[in-house]
Design an enzyme around this catalytic site. Sequence first.
Site, mmCIF file in Angstrom:
data_model
loop_
_atom_site.group_PDB
_atom_site.id
_atom_site.type_symbol
_atom_site.label_atom_id
_atom_site.label_comp_id
_atom_site.label_asym_id
_atom_site.label_seq_id
_atom_site.Cartn_x
_atom_site.Cartn_y
_atom_site.Cartn_z
ATOM 1 N N PHE A 1 0.869 -1.179 0.000
ATOM 2 C CA PHE A 1 0.000 0.000 0.000
ATOM 3 C C PHE A 1 0.903 1.225 0.000
ATOM 4 C CE2 PHE A 1 -4.671 0.297 1.086
ATOM 5 C CZ PHE A 1 -5.032 -0.939 0.593
ATOM 6 N N GLN B 1 -8.840 14.021 3.190
ATOM 7 C CA GLN B 1 -8.069 13.187 2.257
ATOM 8 C C GLN B 1 -8.757 13.079 0.893
ATOM 9 O OE1 GLN B 1 -7.285 8.618 2.700
ATOM 10 N NE2 GLN B 1 -5.389 9.710 3.103
ATOM 11 N N HIS C 1 -8.511 10.765 -2.472
ATOM 12 C CA HIS C 1 -7.962 9.486 -2.926
ATOM 13 C C HIS C 1 -7.622 9.587 -4.408
ATOM 14 C CE1 HIS C 1 -7.501 5.229 -3.774
ATOM 15 N NE2 HIS C 1 -7.653 4.945 -2.487
ATOM 16 N N LEU D 1 -14.888 4.241 -5.713
ATOM 17 C CA LEU D 1 -13.462 4.017 -5.451
ATOM 18 C C LEU D 1 -12.893 2.793 -6.168
ATOM 19 C CD1 LEU D 1 -11.120 5.066 -3.462
ATOM 20 C CD2 LEU D 1 -11.553 2.916 -2.318
ATOM 21 N N GLU E 1 -6.595 1.433 -3.419
ATOM 22 C CA GLU E 1 -5.139 1.584 -3.508
ATOM 23 C C GLU E 1 -4.463 0.214 -3.642
ATOM 24 O OE1 GLU E 1 -3.429 4.721 -1.092
ATOM 25 O OE2 GLU E 1 -2.098 3.246 -0.199
ATOM 26 N N ARG F 1 -1.167 9.126 -0.294
ATOM 27 C CA ARG F 1 -2.295 9.569 -1.131
ATOM 28 C C ARG F 1 -2.270 11.066 -1.411
ATOM 29 N NH1 ARG F 1 -7.041 5.899 1.649
ATOM 30 N NH2 ARG F 1 -6.234 3.976 0.765
ATOM 31 N N HIS G 1 -12.167 11.503 -0.013
ATOM 32 C CA HIS G 1 -12.277 10.099 0.383
ATOM 33 C C HIS G 1 -12.399 9.891 1.889
ATOM 34 C CE1 HIS G 1 -11.654 5.785 0.268
ATOM 35 N NE2 HIS G 1 -10.566 5.884 1.010
ATOM 36 N N GLU H 1 -13.857 6.643 12.154
ATOM 37 C CA GLU H 1 -13.634 7.816 11.299
ATOM 38 C C GLU H 1 -14.280 9.077 11.865
ATOM 39 O OE1 GLU H 1 -14.211 7.011 7.126
ATOM 40 O OE2 GLU H 1 -13.986 9.123 6.593
ATOM 41 N N ARG I 1 -3.952 10.216 6.270
ATOM 42 C CA ARG I 1 -4.078 8.823 6.698
ATOM 43 C C ARG I 1 -3.435 7.918 5.668
ATOM 44 N NH1 ARG I 1 -7.452 4.486 5.207
ATOM 45 N NH2 ARG I 1 -8.932 5.672 3.951
HETATM 46 C C1 FAD Z 1 -14.955 3.141 -0.873
HETATM 47 C C2 FAD Z 1 -14.078 3.112 0.346
HETATM 48 C C3 FAD Z 1 -13.117 2.125 0.479
HETATM 49 C C4 FAD Z 1 -12.302 2.091 1.609
HETATM 50 N N1 FAD Z 1 -11.338 1.126 1.702
HETATM 51 C C5 FAD Z 1 -10.555 1.111 2.798
HETATM 52 C C6 FAD Z 1 -9.534 0.123 2.939
HETATM 53 O O1 FAD Z 1 -9.350 -0.738 2.085
HETATM 54 N N2 FAD Z 1 -8.780 0.145 4.050
HETATM 55 C C7 FAD Z 1 -8.945 1.075 5.022
HETATM 56 O O2 FAD Z 1 -8.224 1.053 6.011
HETATM 57 N N3 FAD Z 1 -9.929 2.005 4.933
HETATM 58 C C8 FAD Z 1 -10.718 2.038 3.851
HETATM 59 N N4 FAD Z 1 -11.696 2.991 3.759
HETATM 60 C C9 FAD Z 1 -12.012 3.812 4.927
HETATM 61 C C10 FAD Z 1 -12.818 2.972 5.925
HETATM 62 O O3 FAD Z 1 -13.656 2.106 5.234
HETATM 63 C C11 FAD Z 1 -13.655 3.833 6.852
HETATM 64 O O4 FAD Z 1 -12.882 4.870 7.382
HETATM 65 C C12 FAD Z 1 -14.215 3.001 7.986
HETATM 66 O O5 FAD Z 1 -14.857 1.850 7.515
HETATM 67 C C13 FAD Z 1 -15.169 3.817 8.838
HETATM 68 O O6 FAD Z 1 -15.763 2.965 9.771
HETATM 69 P P1 FAD Z 1 -16.667 3.570 10.922
HETATM 70 O O7 FAD Z 1 -17.173 2.440 11.734
HETATM 71 O O8 FAD Z 1 -15.939 4.655 11.613
HETATM 72 O O9 FAD Z 1 -17.881 4.268 10.165
HETATM 73 P P2 FAD Z 1 -18.950 3.679 9.119
HETATM 74 O O10 FAD Z 1 -18.642 2.335 8.655
HETATM 75 O O11 FAD Z 1 -19.135 4.760 8.107
HETATM 76 O O12 FAD Z 1 -20.253 3.545 9.980
HETATM 77 C C14 FAD Z 1 -20.971 4.669 10.418
HETATM 78 C C15 FAD Z 1 -22.236 4.187 11.072
HETATM 79 O O13 FAD Z 1 -22.864 5.287 11.696
HETATM 80 C C16 FAD Z 1 -24.251 5.263 11.409
HETATM 81 N N5 FAD Z 1 -24.707 6.645 11.556
HETATM 82 C C17 FAD Z 1 -24.216 7.757 10.947
HETATM 83 N N6 FAD Z 1 -24.843 8.851 11.415
HETATM 84 C C18 FAD Z 1 -25.729 8.420 12.344
HETATM 85 C C19 FAD Z 1 -26.660 9.079 13.189
HETATM 86 N N7 FAD Z 1 -26.798 10.397 13.193
HETATM 87 N N8 FAD Z 1 -27.427 8.321 14.003
HETATM 88 C C20 FAD Z 1 -27.301 6.965 14.028
HETATM 89 N N9 FAD Z 1 -26.411 6.300 13.254
HETATM 90 C C21 FAD Z 1 -25.651 7.030 12.436
HETATM 91 C C22 FAD Z 1 -24.345 4.655 10.041
HETATM 92 O O14 FAD Z 1 -25.609 4.090 9.842
HETATM 93 C C23 FAD Z 1 -23.273 3.590 10.136
HETATM 94 O O15 FAD Z 1 -23.801 2.439 10.760
HETATM 95 C C24 FAD Z 1 -12.482 3.048 2.615
HETATM 96 C C25 FAD Z 1 -13.439 4.041 2.481
HETATM 97 C C26 FAD Z 1 -14.204 4.108 1.334
HETATM 98 C C27 FAD Z 1 -15.131 5.265 1.176
#
Ligand code: FAD
Length: 648
Positions: free
Chosen positions: A144, A259, A261, A271, A274, A305, A373, A398, A409
Amino acid sequence: MTASAVQFTDVLVIGGGLAGERCAIEAAAAGHDVLILSLVPPRRSHSCAAQGGMQAALGNCVMAEGDNTTLHYLDTVRGSDWGADQEVARIFVEEAPVAVRELAHFGVPWTRVRGGHNSYFIRGKRVEIDERLENDGLIMHRDFGGTAKWRACYAAAGTGHAALYAVDSEVVRLGITVRDRAEAVELIHDGGRCWGAVARCLRTGGHFAVVAKATVIATGGYGRIYGKYTTNATINEGMGAAIALNTGSVPLGNMEAVQFHPTALAPSNILITEGARGDGAYLLDKNLHRFMVDAEPEKQELASRDVVSRHMKQCMRDGNGVDTPYGPHLWLDLRHLGEQHLITKLREVFEICRDFEGLNPVTDLIPVQPTQHYSMGGVRVNKDGQAYGMNGLFAAGEASCWDMHGFNRLGGNSLAETVVAGRLVGRAVADYAAATSLDVHTSLALGTKHAAEQRAGDWLNRSGSGPDVYSIRDAMGETMMSKVGIFRTGDELTEAVDELTALLIDCDRAVLRSKVPGMNPELSFALRLKNMLRLAFVTAKGAQLRTESRGAHYRSDYPLRNDAEWLNRTLVRWAADAAEPEFGYEPVGEIDLPPGHRGYGSDERIEMYEPVEQYNSDAYERQAEHGRLASSEAPGSRILWGAWREHV
Ligand SMILES: Cc1cc2nc3c(=O)[nH]c(=O)nc-3n(C[C@H](O)[C@H](O)[C@H](O)COP(=O)(O)OP(=O)(O)OC[C@H]3O[C@@H](n4cnc5c(N)ncnc54)[C@H](O)[C@@H]3O)c2cc1C
C-alpha cells in the site's frame, strides 16, 4: 409521556459500522446493556465498502519480512506529516496485529500466503518470489502507499465487507440490541456531562430519547459535504461530528485535514482501491506515460495519497489529462496483472469496472481522478476515546480525531483503526459505565426531545418561495471541491467561507416540497443540511486559517510545512446558537519521532524553532487547557521512547 418516549441503557453506541459494533461488543462482553443506533441495517454501513486492506505488522510474506510495529509506527507518523498524536500511533500499531487476528477468529476469510512460487508486480516489474513453505496459510499482505513493507492484510478487494459481516455476527451472537433506521439528532447534555441522545425514527418521523451512562459517537466520515465529489456513501453526512459540535463544549479536531484518494472512477467517483496500485497497477497520462515514475522515482504510484493526488491534479492542470465532457481524467492500467489476478485478488475492482463503467480491466484502461475520500478530522478525544470537554461522551473510528492520522491517513490504517479503537474505547466505555449511575433528570432528556421535535415542525411549517434543500447541498459540494480541494489558496478559501456563509443563510429560508411528517426523505435531509453546512464551514475556515502545507492540506500560497508555527492540531468549538466558531490550537502531543522528511514528496520545510524537549515539556498541560480529560493511564505512558532509532 408515552412508554417509548424515553429509553434507558448503560451504553449507547451511535453508529453500526466497524468502529461502533466493535466497541459495542466490548461493552456488552463486560456485562453492560448496549443499544446501537444506525441509519441503515449495520451490514450496510459504509465500512462494508472498504476494499483493499487493513494494516497490521504481521510480517508473514517475503516482502513483509523484517516488518515490526516500530516500522508501522514510523510509516504512520511520517504519513501524517507529523500531525499525528505519536502516542496514539504507537498504541495503534501495537494493537493492530491482535485486532486483525481476532477478526480471523470472528470469521474473516483473509487471503492467505501461498507457500512456494509466486509472481508479483513490484515497481513496474514482474518479480518471481518463493514464499516460505512454513508460512503457507498465514494471513497474506499486499503493498500500500507510504509503507516500508507489505503490510496490508486483505480479503481479496472486499476486506470491509468480510470484516463487517464477521463483526456484525458477533453483535447478533451477543444479543446486542440494534435500532436501525434511527438517527441520533441531538446529544442530551448539560454542558459538561453527556446522558445519551435524542433520535429520530426514519420510518415514522417520531422522536425518542435514549438515556445512557455512556455514549459513543461512531458515525463515520463526512465526505458528503463535498457533494458528489466523494467516494463516500450517501449516508456519510457527518451527523455524529455535527451533534458534538452543536454542544459548544466538545471541539472537533483538524477539520481542514481532508483526504483525496487518487483513484476514483471518473466520472462516478466510485473508489478503485489503492490495493490495485499496491498489486502493481500504473497511473498513465493521456500519452500513456507513467508520470509518477518521474514525479516520485522511489515510491512511484505508491507515495502517500496526498502526494499522488497532487501529482495527478498537476498532471491534468498541465494539460496531460484525457479531456471528457465531465472534465479531465487519467488512466489506471491493470492489464498487465492478468485476468487470474484480477478476478481473484482484485475481484471487487474487476466487478466495479465491469458493472459501473462497462469496462474490462483485463483489456481496458480505467478512467480515474482524485476525489474526496476520508475525514481525518472529527470529534477530538483523548487516548481512551473520551471526548474533550464532555464527560460520558466517547468517539471511535472515522468520526473521531483520536488522532493517529494527523494530516494524511495511510491506506489500510483506517479499517485497522476501527477495530483497534473499537476494542480500546469499548473497554474504556465499559469501565466508565461500571463506575457511574444514571443520575439524570428526565426533564433534560424530554427538553432535548422537545427541541428536536420543534425543529422538524418548523421545517414542515415553513412556507413561501425559498430555495430547495438539494440545490443548497449541490452548491455546498461545488464550493468545497473547487475551493477547499487538493490545491488551496487564501483567496479561494475566503470565497469558500463567504459562499458557505451565504448558504447557511439560504438554509434558514429554504422550503420543503413535501410536507409529510412521517417517512419523508426530504425532511430527514433538511434536518441534516444546516449541520453539514456548519461542518463545511469549519473545514473551509480551518483551511483558511492554517497558513502552511501539511499532508493533505496543501496551500499553494504557503507551500512549505511550517513546524515552527504550525506543529499543532486545530480545535474548533461552535455552539448551535453561536454566530461564529471559535478556533484554538493544541500541541499534537508529546513528540518521540522528531519532524523530518517523509521519504516522498517535498523535503523543503520550515524547521521547529524550539527543541523537541521544550515542546514536550508542557504539551499535555496545554492540551488539558483545551479540554482534554484525564485518561486511564497517564498521558505519554505508552510511548516507546526512541525505539525508532534502530530503524532509521
Ligand atoms: C470506498 C471506500 C473504500 C475504503 N477502503 C478502505 C480500505 O481498504 N482500508 C482502510 O483502512 N480504509 C478504507 N476505507 C475507509 C474505511 O472504510 C472507513 O474509514 C471506515 O470503515 C469507517 O468505519 P466507521 O465504523 O468509523 O464508520 P462507518 O462504517 O461509516 O459507519 C458509520 C455508522 O454510523 C451510522 N450513523 C451515521 N450517522 C448516524 C446518526 N446520526 N445516528 C445513528 N447512526 C448514524 C451509520 O448508519 C453507520 O452504521 C475506505 C473508504 C471508502 C469510502
